[in-house]
Design a protein around this motif. Sequence first.
Motif, mmCIF file in Angstrom:
data_model
loop_
_atom_site.group_PDB
_atom_site.id
_atom_site.type_symbol
_atom_site.label_atom_id
_atom_site.label_comp_id
_atom_site.label_asym_id
_atom_site.label_seq_id
_atom_site.Cartn_x
_atom_site.Cartn_y
_atom_site.Cartn_z
ATOM 1 N N UNK A 134 0.833 -1.200 0.000
ATOM 2 C CA UNK A 134 0.000 0.000 0.000
ATOM 3 C C UNK A 134 0.880 1.267 0.000
ATOM 4 N N UNK A 135 1.929 1.244 0.821
ATOM 5 C CA UNK A 135 2.843 2.385 0.881
ATOM 6 C C UNK A 135 3.519 2.603 -0.471
ATOM 7 N N UNK A 136 3.943 1.497 -1.088
ATOM 8 C CA UNK A 136 4.593 1.557 -2.406
ATOM 9 C C UNK A 136 3.644 2.166 -3.440
ATOM 10 N N UNK A 137 2.399 1.732 -3.447
ATOM 11 C CA UNK A 137 1.421 2.226 -4.419
ATOM 12 C C UNK A 137 1.061 3.694 -4.158
ATOM 13 N N UNK A 138 0.895 4.058 -2.892
ATOM 14 C CA UNK A 138 0.550 5.439 -2.550
ATOM 15 C C UNK A 138 1.635 6.417 -3.006
ATOM 16 N N UNK A 139 2.893 6.020 -2.863
ATOM 17 C CA UNK A 139 4.004 6.887 -3.255
ATOM 18 C C UNK A 139 4.028 7.136 -4.758
ATOM 19 N N UNK A 140 3.399 6.244 -5.527
ATOM 20 C CA UNK A 140 3.438 6.348 -6.985
ATOM 21 C C UNK A 140 2.071 6.646 -7.594
ATOM 22 N N UNK A 141 1.108 6.904 -6.756
ATOM 23 C CA UNK A 141 -0.221 7.240 -7.260
ATOM 24 C C UNK A 141 -0.916 6.083 -7.945
ATOM 25 N N UNK A 142 -0.569 4.858 -7.541
ATOM 26 C CA UNK A 142 -1.172 3.669 -8.134
ATOM 27 C C UNK A 142 -2.339 3.197 -7.279
ATOM 28 N N UNK A 143 -3.402 2.801 -7.934
ATOM 29 C CA UNK A 143 -4.581 2.302 -7.236
ATOM 30 C C UNK A 143 -4.317 0.895 -6.703
ATOM 31 N N UNK A 144 -4.648 0.666 -5.423
ATOM 32 C CA UNK A 144 -4.513 -0.668 -4.824
ATOM 33 C C UNK A 144 -5.834 -1.088 -4.208
ATOM 34 N N UNK A 145 -6.264 -2.298 -4.545
ATOM 35 C CA UNK A 145 -7.442 -2.895 -3.911
ATOM 36 C C UNK A 145 -6.991 -4.164 -3.210
ATOM 37 N N UNK A 146 -7.271 -4.248 -1.909
ATOM 38 C CA UNK A 146 -6.970 -5.452 -1.131
ATOM 39 C C UNK A 146 -8.274 -6.204 -0.919
ATOM 40 N N UNK A 147 -8.355 -7.388 -1.502
ATOM 41 C CA UNK A 147 -9.583 -8.180 -1.455
ATOM 42 C C UNK A 147 -9.609 -9.045 -0.191
ATOM 43 N N UNK A 148 -10.751 -9.055 0.495
ATOM 44 C CA UNK A 148 -10.868 -9.891 1.683
ATOM 45 C C UNK A 148 -11.014 -11.351 1.283
ATOM 46 N N UNK A 149 -10.596 -12.246 2.168
ATOM 47 C CA UNK A 149 -10.641 -13.675 1.879
ATOM 48 C C UNK A 149 -12.086 -14.167 1.824
ATOM 49 N N UNK A 150 -12.351 -15.059 0.893
ATOM 50 C CA UNK A 150 -13.685 -15.640 0.774
ATOM 51 C C UNK A 150 -13.829 -16.778 1.783
ATOM 52 N N UNK A 151 -14.916 -16.730 2.550
ATOM 53 C CA UNK A 151 -15.183 -17.785 3.528
ATOM 54 C C UNK A 151 -16.553 -18.399 3.271
ATOM 55 N N UNK A 152 -16.644 -19.686 3.502
ATOM 56 C CA UNK A 152 -17.908 -20.420 3.413
ATOM 57 C C UNK A 152 -18.124 -21.120 4.742
ATOM 58 N N UNK A 153 -19.226 -20.776 5.394
ATOM 59 C CA UNK A 153 -19.538 -21.299 6.726
ATOM 60 C C UNK A 153 -18.359 -21.086 7.680
ATOM 61 N N UNK A 154 -17.758 -19.906 7.595
ATOM 62 C CA UNK A 154 -16.676 -19.537 8.502
ATOM 63 C C UNK A 154 -15.313 -20.072 8.135
ATOM 64 N N UNK A 155 -15.236 -20.928 7.101
ATOM 65 C CA UNK A 155 -13.965 -21.513 6.691
ATOM 66 C C UNK A 155 -13.444 -20.823 5.433
ATOM 67 N N UNK A 156 -12.147 -20.470 5.457
ATOM 68 C CA UNK A 156 -11.534 -19.821 4.301
ATOM 69 C C UNK A 156 -11.470 -20.787 3.119
ATOM 70 N N UNK A 157 -11.890 -20.313 1.945
ATOM 71 C CA UNK A 157 -11.714 -21.093 0.719
ATOM 72 C C UNK A 157 -10.224 -21.102 0.406
ATOM 73 N N UNK A 158 -9.648 -22.279 0.312
ATOM 74 C CA UNK A 158 -8.204 -22.358 0.159
ATOM 75 C C UNK A 158 -7.782 -23.529 -0.715
ATOM 76 N N UNK A 159 -6.589 -23.405 -1.272
ATOM 77 C CA UNK A 159 -6.014 -24.507 -2.038
ATOM 78 C C UNK A 159 -5.693 -25.691 -1.132
#
Length: 301
Positions: A134-159
Amino acid sequence: MKKLDYKKQHNINITLALGFFDSVHIGHKKLIGKMLKLSEELGTESAIFTFINSPFELLRKDVKEILTFDERCVLFEKLQIDNVIYAKMDETFMSQDKDVFLHTLIENYNVKGIVCGEDYTYGKKAVGNVETLREFCNQRGMKLIVDDLLKIEGEKVSSTSIREYISAGDVDKINFLMGDRYFIEGEVIHCAGRGRHLGFPTANIVISDNKMALKSAVYQTIVTVSGNRYKAITNVGERPTFNENAYIIESYLEDFDKDIYGEKIRVEFVKKLREIEFFDSKDKLIERLEKDKLTLKELTL
């Protein structure tokens, strides 16, 4: 879709999704969807960063990759990604500073926006995280989106979960978490030809040493050959009736009897039919195969 080496310069404006995307599961797809939306807003081409090999080759050799690079690219193309930017995970890449990784990206590509997951890390010893990014992107005027983890019934969808289901042969759960049918691609090889002698000619492929093995069993599948799709029954693993323990993916394609040795095919897994069985006669094996074949009537392409 273009496949681009991240170390080489390409004068294109991109919005980039950062990650490994080893299974391209529904959580990855959610993140990729946000990248595609941001790319449209910024008027750029869309891009995915991934590895051409498995990072686990260096980090945890007991962990195999779920999808090969080429298999991941099949799904990226299906998602209409413009560019796949790849790197090789080796000692040099793993030991580089977090800022070197980011500077290489922005020097070789006109990065206008970045999307990553909330647990994303990068750089030597994974010291880079979403806050340093985020700091790196802010210094360069780049847009950053941090996506929250997807959970199903409280469990993280994971590999990790998908790996457990691959080991168990639970195709229903694998396909649900991937949001696509799990598949294996490979080149058709010569084997003993026993299937043809039984009246069930098969197309046989093997997986690479770095790819995780699906549980040995018999599955209902769809096999793609030269762009055409066929209903199929696939035996995964050993063949105890013939005292063969080699791990082979052996597919009988309905209404198909062409010579396709050396051709690349894709085997999509629809559902598990049964466990591997030993038959004390060829007649009993043929009888079982005929019953398996009847299940294809319920399958639609």
